[in-house]
Scaffold this motif. Structure first.
Motif, mmCIF file in Angstrom:
data_model
loop_
_atom_site.group_PDB
_atom_site.id
_atom_site.type_symbol
_atom_site.label_atom_id
_atom_site.label_comp_id
_atom_site.label_asym_id
_atom_site.label_seq_id
_atom_site.Cartn_x
_atom_site.Cartn_y
_atom_site.Cartn_z
ATOM 1 N N VAL A 84 0.848 -1.192 0.000
ATOM 2 C CA VAL A 84 0.000 0.000 0.000
ATOM 3 C C VAL A 84 0.884 1.243 0.000
ATOM 4 C CG1 VAL A 84 -1.670 1.314 1.370
ATOM 5 C CG2 VAL A 84 -1.872 -1.168 1.203
ATOM 6 N N ARG A 85 0.489 2.227 -0.777
ATOM 7 C CA ARG A 85 1.166 3.526 -0.779
ATOM 8 C C ARG A 85 0.244 4.529 -0.084
ATOM 9 N NH1 ARG A 85 4.804 0.788 -1.505
ATOM 10 N NH2 ARG A 85 5.892 0.356 -3.431
ATOM 11 N N ALA A 86 0.866 5.528 0.532
ATOM 12 C CA ALA A 86 0.087 6.524 1.264
ATOM 13 C C ALA A 86 0.690 7.909 1.060
ATOM 14 C CB ALA A 86 0.062 6.187 2.752
ATOM 15 N N THR A 87 -0.066 8.918 1.453
ATOM 16 C CA THR A 87 0.420 10.292 1.471
ATOM 17 C C THR A 87 0.623 10.686 2.923
ATOM 18 O OG1 THR A 87 -0.778 10.826 -0.550
ATOM 19 C CG2 THR A 87 -0.079 12.682 0.826
ATOM 20 N N PHE A 88 1.786 11.200 3.229
ATOM 21 C CA PHE A 88 2.121 11.628 4.586
ATOM 22 C C PHE A 88 2.178 13.144 4.618
ATOM 23 C CE2 PHE A 88 3.325 7.284 4.483
ATOM 24 C CZ PHE A 88 3.255 6.819 5.778
ATOM 25 N N PHE A 89 1.251 13.745 5.347
ATOM 26 C CA PHE A 89 1.240 15.192 5.532
ATOM 27 C C PHE A 89 2.171 15.494 6.707
ATOM 28 C CE2 PHE A 89 -2.451 14.559 2.972
ATOM 29 C CZ PHE A 89 -2.500 15.689 2.178
ATOM 30 N N VAL A 90 3.373 15.925 6.350
ATOM 31 C CA VAL A 90 4.438 16.063 7.344
ATOM 32 C C VAL A 90 4.521 17.486 7.892
ATOM 33 C CG1 VAL A 90 5.812 14.175 6.397
ATOM 34 C CG2 VAL A 90 6.173 16.491 5.543
ATOM 35 N N ILE A 91 5.002 17.577 9.103
ATOM 36 C CA ILE A 91 5.237 18.860 9.766
ATOM 37 C C ILE A 91 6.719 19.184 9.586
ATOM 38 C CG2 ILE A 91 5.216 20.084 11.965
ATOM 39 C CD1 ILE A 91 2.936 18.254 12.804
ATOM 40 N N GLY A 92 6.992 20.380 9.085
ATOM 41 C CA GLY A 92 8.362 20.770 8.766
ATOM 42 C C GLY A 92 9.341 20.611 9.906
ATOM 43 N N SER A 93 8.947 20.985 11.107
ATOM 44 C CA SER A 93 9.861 20.860 12.249
ATOM 45 C C SER A 93 10.167 19.393 12.550
ATOM 46 C CB SER A 93 9.273 21.548 13.491
ATOM 47 O OG SER A 93 8.035 20.956 13.840
ATOM 48 N N GLN A 94 9.188 18.505 12.294
ATOM 49 C CA GLN A 94 9.412 17.075 12.494
ATOM 50 C C GLN A 94 10.350 16.514 11.421
ATOM 51 O OE1 GLN A 94 8.401 16.707 15.706
ATOM 52 N NE2 GLN A 94 7.600 14.718 15.112
ATOM 53 N N LEU A 112 5.075 12.750 0.135
ATOM 54 C CA LEU A 112 5.105 13.710 1.240
ATOM 55 C C LEU A 112 4.305 14.929 0.828
ATOM 56 C CD1 LEU A 112 8.820 13.727 2.459
ATOM 57 C CD2 LEU A 112 6.933 12.265 3.169
ATOM 58 N N ALA A 113 3.538 15.473 1.766
ATOM 59 C CA ALA A 113 2.782 16.694 1.529
ATOM 60 C C ALA A 113 2.913 17.582 2.764
ATOM 61 C CB ALA A 113 1.323 16.376 1.232
ATOM 62 N N ASN A 114 2.612 18.840 2.587
ATOM 63 C CA ASN A 114 2.847 19.864 3.596
ATOM 64 C C ASN A 114 1.700 19.941 4.618
ATOM 65 O OD1 ASN A 114 3.440 22.209 4.948
ATOM 66 N ND2 ASN A 114 3.743 23.446 3.125
ATOM 67 N N HIS A 115 2.057 19.881 5.891
ATOM 68 C CA HIS A 115 1.079 20.061 6.978
ATOM 69 C C HIS A 115 1.534 21.192 7.892
ATOM 70 C CE1 HIS A 115 -2.391 18.991 9.225
ATOM 71 N NE2 HIS A 115 -1.807 18.296 10.167
ATOM 72 N N THR A 116 2.170 22.187 7.302
ATOM 73 C CA THR A 116 2.747 23.379 7.930
ATOM 74 C C THR A 116 4.054 23.049 8.639
ATOM 75 O OG1 THR A 116 1.711 23.358 10.148
ATOM 76 C CG2 THR A 116 0.426 24.322 8.339
ATOM 77 N N TYR A 117 4.712 24.076 9.104
ATOM 78 C CA TYR A 117 5.990 23.890 9.783
ATOM 79 C C TYR A 117 5.795 23.548 11.262
ATOM 80 C CZ TYR A 117 10.633 24.583 11.595
ATOM 81 O OH TYR A 117 11.833 24.373 12.217
ATOM 82 N N SER A 118 4.823 24.219 11.889
ATOM 83 C CA SER A 118 4.700 24.089 13.342
ATOM 84 C C SER A 118 3.340 23.592 13.803
ATOM 85 C CB SER A 118 4.972 25.442 13.996
ATOM 86 O OG SER A 118 4.017 26.384 13.541
#
Length: 160
Positions: A84-94, A112-118
């Motif tokens: 299975v493939r997925a999209t991960f909405f990552v936090i920039g600081s993480q 990978l997709a953007n979930h803001t920095y903080s």
């Protein structure tokens, strides 16, 4: 004469109380409506929101928020077992704190997709400042580990 003027005063106070109660009820309804709007999953005042994709296939979009974290390796393993493939909405600081996990996600074929920095709450934020915030450290962090650049941004939900 006194009895008549007292009745007029009582009637004026009653009218004011009824008007005040009606105004309070309207304010409560507006506040409840704004609360519902602010937490809506399928409506957004600024920017675009994709909540459905037209297709004839039976598909599921699997997404993860708020990573990468200490469980990322386990998640990658389980998804690989199930192919299975997925999209991960990552936090920039993480991503900055755990770049090896973000690289492992990309290497495993996930997006990978953007979930803001903080993970700041962005309710009622207009597009220009919102984009400026999103273009902050998050994009370089996430895109340093991925050759592909996602245009997906997920705002913080009310339960996060």
């Amino acid at each position: 004469m006194n009895a008549g003027s007292t009745g007029g005063r009582e009637s004026g106070w009653r009218r004011r109380l009824v008007l005040l109660a009606a105004l309070l009820a309207v304010l409560l309804l507006v506040a409840a409506g704004l609360y519902q709007l602010m937490n809506a999953r399928t409506f957004q005042l600024a920017g675009q929101l994709t909540h459905r994709v037209a297709t004839t296939e039976k598909v599921v979009a699997l997404t993860f928020d708020d990573g990468p974290d200490e469980h990322t390796g386990q998640i990658i393993d389980v998804l690989a077992e199930q192919r299975v493939r997925a999209t991960f909405f990552v936090i920039g600081s993480q991503v900055e704190a755990r770049p090896q996990d973000a690289k492992a996600l990309v290497a495993a074929g996930h997006q990978l997709a953007n979930h803001t920095y903080s993970h700041q709450r962005m309710v009622f934020v207009s597009p220009p400042p919102w984009r400026r915030r999103s273009k902050g450290p998050t994009r370089p962090s996430a895109w340093r580990v991925s050759a592909a650049r996602s245009r997906s941004v997920r705002r913080r939900a009310r339960s996060c």
